[in-house]
Scaffold this motif. Structure first.
Motif, PDB file in Angstrom:
ATOM      1  N   ALA A   1       0.198  -6.205  -5.323  1.00  0.00           N
ATOM      2  CA  ALA A   1       1.197  -6.374  -4.252  1.00  0.00           C
ATOM      3  C   ALA A   1       1.570  -5.014  -3.671  1.00  0.00           C
ATOM      4  O   ALA A   1       1.763  -4.865  -2.457  1.00  0.00           O
ATOM      5  N   GLY A   2       1.658  -4.003  -4.541  1.00  0.00           N
ATOM      6  CA  GLY A   2       1.960  -2.637  -4.079  1.00  0.00           C
ATOM      7  C   GLY A   2       0.866  -2.135  -3.147  1.00  0.00           C
ATOM      8  O   GLY A   2       1.152  -1.554  -2.091  1.00  0.00           O
TER       9      GLY A   2
ATOM     10  N   ASP B   1      -1.115  -9.075   4.800  1.00  0.00           N
ATOM     11  CA  ASP B   1      -0.125 -10.127   5.053  1.00  0.00           C
ATOM     12  C   ASP B   1       0.000 -11.084   3.866  1.00  0.00           C
ATOM     13  O   ASP B   1       1.094 -11.472   3.484  1.00  0.00           O
TER      14      ASP B   1
ATOM     15  N   MET C   1       4.596  -8.584   2.213  1.00  0.00           N
ATOM     16  CA  MET C   1       3.591  -9.642   2.075  1.00  0.00           C
ATOM     17  C   MET C   1       4.274 -10.972   1.816  1.00  0.00           C
ATOM     18  O   MET C   1       5.300 -11.019   1.148  1.00  0.00           O
ATOM     19  N   ARG C   2       3.654 -12.005   2.318  1.00  0.00           N
ATOM     20  CA  ARG C   2       4.187 -13.344   2.021  1.00  0.00           C
ATOM     21  C   ARG C   2       3.484 -13.848   0.762  1.00  0.00           C
ATOM     22  O   ARG C   2       2.259 -13.975   0.729  1.00  0.00           O
TER      23      ARG C   2
ATOM     24  N   TYR D   1      -6.642  -7.253   3.645  1.00  0.00           N
ATOM     25  CA  TYR D   1      -6.542  -6.137   4.602  1.00  0.00           C
ATOM     26  C   TYR D   1      -7.934  -5.519   4.715  1.00  0.00           C
ATOM     27  O   TYR D   1      -8.877  -5.957   4.055  1.00  0.00           O
TER      28      TYR D   1
ATOM     29  N   GLU E   1       1.180  -4.032   0.131  1.00  0.00           N
ATOM     30  CA  GLU E   1       2.277  -3.521   0.983  1.00  0.00           C
ATOM     31  C   GLU E   1       1.852  -2.221   1.658  1.00  0.00           C
ATOM     32  O   GLU E   1       2.053  -2.025   2.860  1.00  0.00           O
ATOM     33  N   ALA E   2       1.254  -1.329   0.860  1.00  0.00           N
ATOM     34  CA  ALA E   2       0.867  -0.018   1.403  1.00  0.00           C
ATOM     35  C   ALA E   2      -0.182  -0.167   2.505  1.00  0.00           C
ATOM     36  O   ALA E   2      -0.197   0.598   3.466  1.00  0.00           O
TER      37      ALA E   2
ATOM     38  N   GLU F   1      -0.536  -2.797   4.398  1.00  0.00           N
ATOM     39  CA  GLU F   1      -0.044  -3.756   5.394  1.00  0.00           C
ATOM     40  C   GLU F   1      -0.811  -5.072   5.376  1.00  0.00           C
ATOM     41  O   GLU F   1      -1.118  -5.668   6.424  1.00  0.00           O
TER      42      GLU F   1
ATOM     43  N   PRO G   1      -5.322  -8.559  -2.070  1.00  0.00           N
ATOM     44  CA  PRO G   1      -4.578  -8.562  -0.800  1.00  0.00           C
ATOM     45  C   PRO G   1      -5.529  -8.542   0.392  1.00  0.00           C
ATOM     46  O   PRO G   1      -6.578  -7.885   0.335  1.00  0.00           O
TER      47      PRO G   1
END
Ligand code: F3S
Length: 401
Positions: free
Chosen positions: A27-28, A36, A1-2, A169, A31-32, A34, A167
């Motif tokens: 953040a975890g 951005d 992630m940015r 997604y 990331e999992a 996907e 996040p």
């Protein structure tokens, strides 16, 4: 992630240990899944429970200096005065509930203890990103309001409340909000129980798709609440569309090309109804309000009882705000005299109901019946009118099962 500079600094502890942990968890997840980037959220709803694991996490966040930075509401536990004072809840459960309340209060959450927070001030707008847990509430804000939430856990929603971010997604992305299956419904869906039945019967067929329901719908807010609740009890459908009813239904069909169609037949609904409905004979109590009843649903109960006294206790679960409103109205006195208790702050899936273990109970909610089976509460499900008729002793032999 940015991550932005601010997000990185939270991660490094600039806003305290609790916020750093919240950021690390989110953040975890990002990331999992996907994701951005992170996006801001101005609202969250946390499906707290009074159980040890949830409490451990909440107290850990509190000890790390966490504070809610956005409008963040919480799910019901139980009314300590009613159940603790009445001796229905054990001292241990009262203590767990008190600790849970204290932790969330200290963190600045709005302690409204309701699973319909959108009826009680936490109402997002169309297109707004939010972080909601509680499966029926997530389905409602996504589908009926058109806000954007992933089906959060209590913990991820708590983390979002602390950092004001989630996040990006899943259901936050426009492309994932389009219909992936058309669900044709043969029967006209009109009353609130029909919506429950449809959710219960359709969930397994829908699977992990985003459905667009088509057919004859006479929708009410409460019917749509029930549809979301049952879709997420019998299955997992955090976003649904209803043609001509929900705000993104037109958008949902655009650009989908040819997608699978399925039909929920009249016969399937009748079979689901036959399986769900139980006997009212020998009923010893009625619990309504899973999800929490709205003011207008309580008015309906009042109208149907028309001053008559139920022969068995009737409990209605609702938000504390609605319970307070009712108590100020003449209706409040009438309901008490009819043997109806309106309770705020309380979920049916809580240990405080242990005193009803093994008794024959009635509810209009398949969700209530499903979740309480593990607590050995023995519910039969039927439409509200039949629950009340049975409570009045008019329908003692009704048995559609
Ligand atoms: Fe609400 Fe509890 Fe039912 S949170 S939806 S009363 S299981």
């Amino acid at each position: 992630m940015r991550l932005t500079e601010r997000e990185n600094s939270i991660l490094r502890g600039a806003e305290g240990e609790g916020a750093a942990l919240a950021m690390e968890i989110l953040a975890g997840i990002g990331e999992a899944m996907e994701a951005d980037v992170f996006v801001p959220v101005a609202r969250a709803h946390v499906s707290l429970s009074n159980q040890e694991a949830d409490l451990w996490f909440a107290e850990k966040m509190l000890a790390g200096g966490s504070r809610a930075r956005i409008c963040a509401t919480v799910n019901p536990g139980f009314d300590i005065d009613y159940f603790g004072g009445g001796g229905f809840a054990s001292d241990r459960n009262v203590k767990l509930t008190e600790r849970c309340r204290a932790a969330y209060k200290e963190m600045g959450f709005i302690l409204n203890f309701t699973c319909t927070p959108y009826l009680d001030g936490n109402l997002p707008r169309l297109g707004e990103n939010v972080a909601f847990s509680e499966s029926s509430a997530t389905a409602f804000v996504n589908s009926v309001v058109g806000a954007r939430s992933n089906p959060e856990s209590a913990q991820s929603a708590l983390c979002s409340a602390i950092v004001g971010l989630t996040p990006r997604y899943g259901l936050l992305l426009e492309e994932n909000r389009r219909a992936s299956v058309y669900v044709n419904v043969e029967r006209e869906i009109a009353d609130e129980f029909d919506f429950s039945l449809l959710g219960w019967a359709a969930a397994k067929k829908i699977g992990r798709n985003v459905p667009l329901f088509r057919g004859g719908f006479r929708a009410s807010t409460e019917g749509l609440i029930n549809l979301g609740a049952e879709l997420n009890t019998a299955g997992r459908v955090p976003l649904f569309h209803v043609e001509g009813v929900t705000p993104e239904a037109e958008f949902a069909r655009r650009g989908t090309g040819t997608i699978r169609e399925l039909t929920v037949t009249d016969r399937e609904l009748a079979e689901a109804e036959e399986k769900l409905l139980g006997t009212a004979a020998g009923a010893e109590g009625v619990i309504l309000g899973c999800p929490h009843y709205s003011l207008s649903q309580i008015c309906l109960v009042h109208r149907r009882l028309a001053g008559r006294k139920a022969g068995i206790p009737v409990w209605i679960l609702t938000s504390a705000a609605v319970a307070a409103q009712i108590s100020r109205l003449p209706m409040g006195k009438d309901l008490k005299e009819s043997n109806v208790t309106v309770i705020g702050d309380t979920c049916v899936d809580q240990p405080c109901w242990g005193f009803l273990r093994g008794k024959r109970l009635l509810t209009d909610s398949p969700k209530c019946c499903y979740y309480t089976a593990r607590r050995e509460l023995n519910f039969s499900v039927m439409p509200l009118a039949r629950c009340l008729d049975a409570a009045l002793g008019k329908d003692a032999e009704c048995n559609a099962g």
